[in-house]
Design a protein around this motif. Structure first.
Motif, PDB file in Angstrom:
ATOM      1  N   PHE A  66      -5.528  32.912  31.785  1.00  0.00           N
ATOM      2  CA  PHE A  66      -4.341  32.501  32.568  1.00  0.00           C
ATOM      3  C   PHE A  66      -3.226  32.679  31.579  1.00  0.00           C
ATOM      4  O   PHE A  66      -3.240  30.987  30.926  1.00  0.00           O
ATOM      5  N   GLU A  67      -2.480  32.782  30.908  1.00  0.00           N
ATOM      6  CA  GLU A  67      -1.480  32.753  30.328  1.00  0.00           C
ATOM      7  C   GLU A  67      -0.444  33.438  30.572  1.00  0.00           C
ATOM      8  O   GLU A  67      -0.135  34.554  30.396  1.00  0.00           O
ATOM      9  N   PHE A  68       1.020  32.962  30.712  1.00  0.00           N
ATOM     10  CA  PHE A  68       1.925  32.778  31.719  1.00  0.00           C
ATOM     11  C   PHE A  68       3.057  32.749  29.926  1.00  0.00           C
ATOM     12  O   PHE A  68       3.510  31.843  29.639  1.00  0.00           O
ATOM     13  N   LEU A  69       3.309  34.257  29.823  1.00  0.00           N
ATOM     14  CA  LEU A  69       4.490  34.522  29.324  1.00  0.00           C
ATOM     15  C   LEU A  69       6.174  34.127  29.037  1.00  0.00           C
ATOM     16  O   LEU A  69       6.515  35.121  29.656  1.00  0.00           O
ATOM     17  N   GLY A  70       6.880  33.788  28.991  1.00  0.00           N
ATOM     18  CA  GLY A  70       8.058  33.440  29.306  1.00  0.00           C
ATOM     19  C   GLY A  70       8.572  34.295  28.691  1.00  0.00           C
ATOM     20  O   GLY A  70       8.700  34.868  28.073  1.00  0.00           O
ATOM     21  N   ASN A  71      10.629  34.950  29.275  1.00  0.00           N
ATOM     22  CA  ASN A  71      11.008  35.460  29.159  1.00  0.00           C
ATOM     23  C   ASN A  71      12.727  34.942  29.260  1.00  0.00           C
ATOM     24  O   ASN A  71      13.019  34.018  29.927  1.00  0.00           O
ATOM     25  N   SER A  72      13.038  35.998  29.221  1.00  0.00           N
ATOM     26  CA  SER A  72      14.586  35.692  28.931  1.00  0.00           C
ATOM     27  C   SER A  72      15.274  35.250  30.560  1.00  0.00           C
ATOM     28  O   SER A  72      14.172  36.161  31.450  1.00  0.00           O
ATOM     29  N   THR A  73      16.262  35.033  30.395  1.00  0.00           N
ATOM     30  CA  THR A  73      16.617  35.363  32.350  1.00  0.00           C
ATOM     31  C   THR A  73      17.066  36.176  32.968  1.00  0.00           C
ATOM     32  O   THR A  73      17.894  37.506  32.714  1.00  0.00           O
ATOM     33  N   GLY A  74      16.165  36.468  34.231  1.00  0.00           N
ATOM     34  CA  GLY A  74      16.684  38.116  34.605  1.00  0.00           C
ATOM     35  C   GLY A  74      15.186  39.309  34.473  1.00  0.00           C
ATOM     36  O   GLY A  74      14.705  40.167  35.935  1.00  0.00           O
ATOM     37  N   ASN A  75      14.573  38.351  33.228  1.00  0.00           N
ATOM     38  CA  ASN A  75      13.173  39.569  32.916  1.00  0.00           C
ATOM     39  C   ASN A  75      12.290  38.268  33.833  1.00  0.00           C
ATOM     40  O   ASN A  75      11.858  37.284  33.798  1.00  0.00           O
ATOM     41  N   PRO A  76      10.930  39.160  34.275  1.00  0.00           N
ATOM     42  CA  PRO A  76      10.070  38.633  34.709  1.00  0.00           C
ATOM     43  C   PRO A  76       9.367  38.424  33.445  1.00  0.00           C
ATOM     44  O   PRO A  76       8.762  38.108  32.680  1.00  0.00           O
ATOM     45  N   TYR A  77       8.385  36.688  34.216  1.00  0.00           N
ATOM     46  CA  TYR A  77       6.811  36.598  33.401  1.00  0.00           C
ATOM     47  C   TYR A  77       6.160  37.431  33.323  1.00  0.00           C
ATOM     48  O   TYR A  77       5.990  38.662  33.426  1.00  0.00           O
ATOM     49  N   THR A  78       5.301  37.606  31.447  1.00  0.00           N
ATOM     50  CA  THR A  78       4.377  38.299  31.865  1.00  0.00           C
ATOM     51  C   THR A  78       3.131  37.472  31.993  1.00  0.00           C
ATOM     52  O   THR A  78       3.193  36.761  31.078  1.00  0.00           O
ATOM     53  N   LEU A  79       1.998  37.631  32.839  1.00  0.00           N
ATOM     54  CA  LEU A  79       0.816  36.797  32.842  1.00  0.00           C
ATOM     55  C   LEU A  79      -0.385  37.038  32.312  1.00  0.00           C
ATOM     56  O   LEU A  79      -1.326  38.900  32.290  1.00  0.00           O
ATOM     57  N   HIS A  80      -0.554  36.858  31.253  1.00  0.00           N
ATOM     58  CA  HIS A  80      -1.277  37.448  30.451  1.00  0.00           C
ATOM     59  C   HIS A  80      -3.106  36.468  30.631  1.00  0.00           C
ATOM     60  O   HIS A  80      -3.252  35.814  30.584  1.00  0.00           O
ATOM     61  N   THR A  81      -4.097  37.774  30.552  1.00  0.00           N
ATOM     62  CA  THR A  81      -5.257  37.379  30.314  1.00  0.00           C
ATOM     63  C   THR A  81      -6.363  37.826  29.506  1.00  0.00           C
ATOM     64  O   THR A  81      -6.618  38.395  28.580  1.00  0.00           O
ATOM     65  N   ASN A  82      -7.361  37.403  29.430  1.00  0.00           N
ATOM     66  CA  ASN A  82      -8.062  37.440  28.422  1.00  0.00           C
ATOM     67  C   ASN A  82      -9.630  37.019  28.743  1.00  0.00           C
ATOM     68  O   ASN A  82      -9.469  35.882  29.355  1.00  0.00           O
ATOM     69  N   VAL A  83     -11.244  37.419  28.157  1.00  0.00           N
ATOM     70  CA  VAL A  83     -11.932  36.920  28.516  1.00  0.00           C
ATOM     71  C   VAL A  83     -13.208  37.031  27.235  1.00  0.00           C
ATOM     72  O   VAL A  83     -13.227  37.569  25.856  1.00  0.00           O
ATOM     73  N   PHE A  84     -13.172  35.807  27.083  1.00  0.00           N
ATOM     74  CA  PHE A  84     -14.233  35.445  25.565  1.00  0.00           C
ATOM     75  C   PHE A  84     -15.521  35.257  25.649  1.00  0.00           C
ATOM     76  O   PHE A  84     -16.018  33.995  26.133  1.00  0.00           O
TER      77      PHE A  84
END
Length: 389
Positions: A157-175
């Motif tokens: 689970f990785e949460f990519l921050g953003n500028s005010t007013g824009n949503p976070y992006t939840l980034h998922t991955n499997v190795f």
């Protein structure tokens, strides 16, 4: 007639008075001794009574004071003290509220992170997280399972921050055995910075299921039968970190971290786990016994048809990137776990998905594995955990 000799003397009145005084003095002394003895006995009895009452009162007061002191010095047996160690970032990571709350902070100098004291070979874990509020551009908050080595296994689970007013992006991955490039990204249906939300990982021999607030968003099945390596042979630790990645994290590096807003802080609470604990000494997990397997029903848990259909509906609504539908990164097609879709269908779906979401957020499609801060070596970690234990 004989008379007494002249030397004989009769008692006089003065000697009689002297004897009476002597008797009075003896009587007074006896009364005094009796009174003193009574006073001493009463004093001893009262002292014993006070001591008994004092002991009954002091003991619970002492225990309460002891618990309070321990909570200040960090020796309470709270959830995070029992299960995790602050692995880097110095004072930027803090365990609070008697071990039931953990915070990570990021400033211009450094981020911070923690990791589990134990390794697991299969687990069902929940963690409540409240992400960095406001303008979080450039920051990345991670929460993942990972083993060691170049051919490692990992669930992200990785949460990519953003500028005010824009949503976070939840980034998922499997190795699996060092092979990743299985990114799926989502927008969340709530503001993850206003309150705590539950992010769950179910990892058992049959499948991996990632869920948000109890809603499955991604499933990775065991498909060894078609040549896809599965995560079943390497024990993994739980990790989390908050760090700066403004060279790529927000709109592909176009938006940088605003350090005037530092420190950035993410909070964690209500960790719970059902897990097979790995023993490095015996090279076995705690779930290998028959009785243990029977009591851990989650080891055979998987999505039924109804739950899988709900997951697909959620993906259609909130997924903004799917590696299985990206012909630019995988012109020869992605892994066999993506199914038997044709290249034309994948390209069509990918075009629709990217065009639909491009106006909402440019922070999608990460064509490479994000570069995290280096974790401390196994020996250093073991020393650190030993000191805390």
């Amino acid at each position: 007639m004989a008379y007494p000799s002249r030397n004989y003397s009769y008692p006089t009145r003065s000697s009689s008075r002297s004897s009476i005084h002597y008797l009075i003095l003896l009587a007074f002394a006896a009364v005094l001794v009796f009174k003193v003895d009574v006073l001493i006995s009463q004093s001893i009895f009262a002292a014993r009574r006070r001591a008994s009452t004092s002991r009954n009162f002091v003991r619970p007061t002492y225990r309460r004071a002891s618990r309070y002191i321990n909570s200040i010095t960090g020796f309470t047996n709270g959830t995070f003290n029992r299960n995790f160690v602050l692995s880097w970032g110095e004072e930027r990571g803090k365990i609070l509220e008697h071990g039931e709350l953990l915070t990570l902070s990021l400033d211009r100098k450094s981020g911070s992170g923690f990791e589990s004291k134990k390794e697991y070979l299969f687990a069902k874990i929940d963690m409540q997280i409240k992400l960095v509020p406001g303008n979080s551009a450039g920051t990345v908050t991670t929460y993942y399972l990972s083993s060691e080595g170049s051919a490692h296994d990992e669930i992200d689970f990785e949460f990519l921050g953003n500028s005010t007013g824009n949503p976070y992006t939840l980034h998922t991955n499997v190795f699996s055995q060092g092979k990743g490039d299985r990114e799926q990204q989502f927008f969340l249906w709530f503001d993850p910075t206003e309150d705590f939300h539950t992010y769950s990982i179910l990892w058992n021999p049959k499948c991996i299921i990632l869920s948000v607030d109890g809603k499955p968003i991604r499933e990775f099945k065991n498909m060894e039968s078609i040549g896809v390596p599965y995560l079943k042979g390497q024990p993994m630790r739980i990790y989390s970190s908050l760090w700066n990645a403004d060279e790529w994290a927000t709109q592909h590096g176009l938006v940088k971290t605003d350090w005037s807003l530092a420190p950035f802080t993410a909070s964690y609470r209500n960790f719970s786990a059902e897990a097979c604990i790995w023993s490095p000494r015996t090279r076995k997990s705690s779930c290998e016994s028959t009785d243990s397997a029977k009591s851990n029903s989650w080891l055979t848990e998987e999505l039924d048809s109804r739950a899988r259909e709900k997951m697909k509906q959620l993906q259609q609504k909130y997924m903004v990137y799917n590696y299985c539908e990206d012909p630019w990164r995988f012109p020869q097609g992605p892994g066999p776990e993506c199914g038997s879709k044709s290249k034309i269908n994948r390209q069509s779906n990918s075009n629709n998905n990217i065009n639909t979401n491009a106006n909402n957020n440019d922070n999608i499609i990460v064509p490479r594995k994000p570069r995290r801060p280096r974790r401390r070596s196994r020996s250093k970690r073991a020393n650190k955990v030993a000191q805390i234990d």
